[in-house]
Design a protein around this motif. Structure first.
Motif, PDB file in Angstrom:
ATOM      1  N   UNK A 164       0.840  -1.200   0.000  1.00 55.46           N
ATOM      2  CA  UNK A 164       0.000   0.000   0.000  1.00 55.46           C
ATOM      3  C   UNK A 164       0.874   1.250   0.000  1.00 55.46           C
ATOM      4  N   UNK A 165       1.911   1.258   0.816  1.00 58.20           N
ATOM      5  CA  UNK A 165       2.827   2.409   0.845  1.00 58.20           C
ATOM      6  C   UNK A 165       3.450   2.635  -0.534  1.00 58.20           C
ATOM      7  N   UNK A 166       3.951   1.581  -1.138  1.00 57.98           N
ATOM      8  CA  UNK A 166       4.579   1.698  -2.454  1.00 57.98           C
ATOM      9  C   UNK A 166       3.574   2.124  -3.525  1.00 57.98           C
ATOM     10  N   UNK A 182      -7.886   1.080   7.624  1.00 59.51           N
ATOM     11  CA  UNK A 182      -8.211   1.591   6.286  1.00 59.51           C
ATOM     12  C   UNK A 182      -8.534   3.085   6.355  1.00 59.51           C
ATOM     13  N   UNK A 183      -9.269   3.494   7.385  1.00 57.10           N
ATOM     14  CA  UNK A 183      -9.596   4.916   7.544  1.00 57.10           C
ATOM     15  C   UNK A 183      -8.335   5.755   7.751  1.00 57.10           C
ATOM     16  N   UNK A 184      -7.402   5.247   8.538  1.00 58.18           N
ATOM     17  CA  UNK A 184      -6.158   5.985   8.772  1.00 58.18           C
ATOM     18  C   UNK A 184      -5.334   6.104   7.492  1.00 58.18           C
ATOM     19  N   UNK A 185      -5.278   5.040   6.733  1.00 53.74           N
ATOM     20  CA  UNK A 185      -4.541   5.076   5.463  1.00 53.74           C
ATOM     21  C   UNK A 185      -5.158   6.099   4.524  1.00 53.74           C
ATOM     22  N   UNK A 186      -6.490   6.055   4.393  1.00 56.38           N
ATOM     23  CA  UNK A 186      -7.159   6.996   3.492  1.00 56.38           C
ATOM     24  C   UNK A 186      -7.040   8.434   3.988  1.00 56.38           C
ATOM     25  N   UNK A 187      -7.233   8.636   5.278  1.00 60.58           N
ATOM     26  CA  UNK A 187      -7.068   9.977   5.846  1.00 60.58           C
ATOM     27  C   UNK A 187      -5.635  10.462   5.726  1.00 60.58           C
ATOM     28  N   UNK A 188      -4.709   9.527   5.860  1.00 60.78           N
ATOM     29  CA  UNK A 188      -3.295   9.874   5.706  1.00 60.78           C
ATOM     30  C   UNK A 188      -2.971  10.387   4.321  1.00 60.78           C
ATOM     31  N   UNK A 211       4.640   7.674   7.869  1.00 63.72           N
ATOM     32  CA  UNK A 211       4.496   7.518   9.312  1.00 63.72           C
ATOM     33  C   UNK A 211       3.179   6.871   9.686  1.00 63.72           C
ATOM     34  N   UNK A 212       2.096   7.270   9.038  1.00 63.02           N
ATOM     35  CA  UNK A 212       0.787   6.694   9.344  1.00 63.02           C
ATOM     36  C   UNK A 212       0.764   5.210   9.012  1.00 63.02           C
ATOM     37  N   UNK A 213       1.259   4.837   7.845  1.00 60.07           N
ATOM     38  CA  UNK A 213       1.274   3.422   7.467  1.00 60.07           C
ATOM     39  C   UNK A 213       2.148   2.630   8.444  1.00 60.07           C
ATOM     40  N   UNK A 214       3.260   3.186   8.838  1.00 58.98           N
ATOM     41  CA  UNK A 214       4.148   2.509   9.782  1.00 58.98           C
ATOM     42  C   UNK A 214       3.470   2.313  11.135  1.00 58.98           C
ATOM     43  N   UNK A 215       2.779   3.346  11.616  1.00 59.41           N
ATOM     44  CA  UNK A 215       2.100   3.221  12.903  1.00 59.41           C
ATOM     45  C   UNK A 215       0.936   2.239  12.838  1.00 59.41           C
TER      46      UNK A 215
END
Length: 135
Positions: A38-40, A100-106, A121-125
């Motif tokens: 997802x990060x990539x 999923x919400x954090x990833x999208x909000x990020x 940072x969000x994906x890592x956390x």
């Protein structure tokens, strides 16, 4: 044309994110892979989620079914993976929604702040939180 692009993105997620989560024997390893992929993926697309973008404009009604399915499937398959990893079903569902919400909000915050480190940072956390819940 937008429908064809959404279908292409959905196909990519089906094969690169959802299927590996669905078939993983090791939930922790599957979460790690999801986070990396997802990060990539979003880094290579200027931190834009086409499905999320479709919720903002007039095309929201046109593609509502596809958008709903994308998010519901991601949450569902992640929750199932977390549950297989030993997390209670209701907790797994909550963690999956939050992830999923954090990833999208990020993605939104990263673009607004013009700072790629926000998303990383969000994906890592999220990855760390999911792993902590799995242990």
């Amino acid at each position: 044309m937008a429908g064809a692009v959404l279908a292409q993105v959905r196909d990519w997620f089906d094969h690169q994110v959802f299927e590996p989560l669905r078939t993983a024997d090791d939930a922790a390893q599957a979460v790690t892979l999801m986070s990396q992929v997802v990060e990539e993926y979003f880094a290579s697309r200027d931190r834009v989620c086409l499905f999320a973008a479709m919720t903002l404009g007039e095309e929201q009604e046109t593609f509502a079914r596809e958008v709903r399915s994308y998010f519901a499937d991601w949450v569902s398959v992640l929750a199932e993976t977390l549950h297989r990893g030993g997390i209670a079903e209701s907790d797994a569902a909550d963690l999956a929604v939050d992830a999923v919400a954090a990833i999208q909000g990020g993605l939104i915050m990263t673009r607004a702040l013009d700072d790629d480190a926000v998303f990383t940072g969000i994906v890592s956390r999220i990855d760390r939180r999911l792993h902590a819940a799995l242990t």
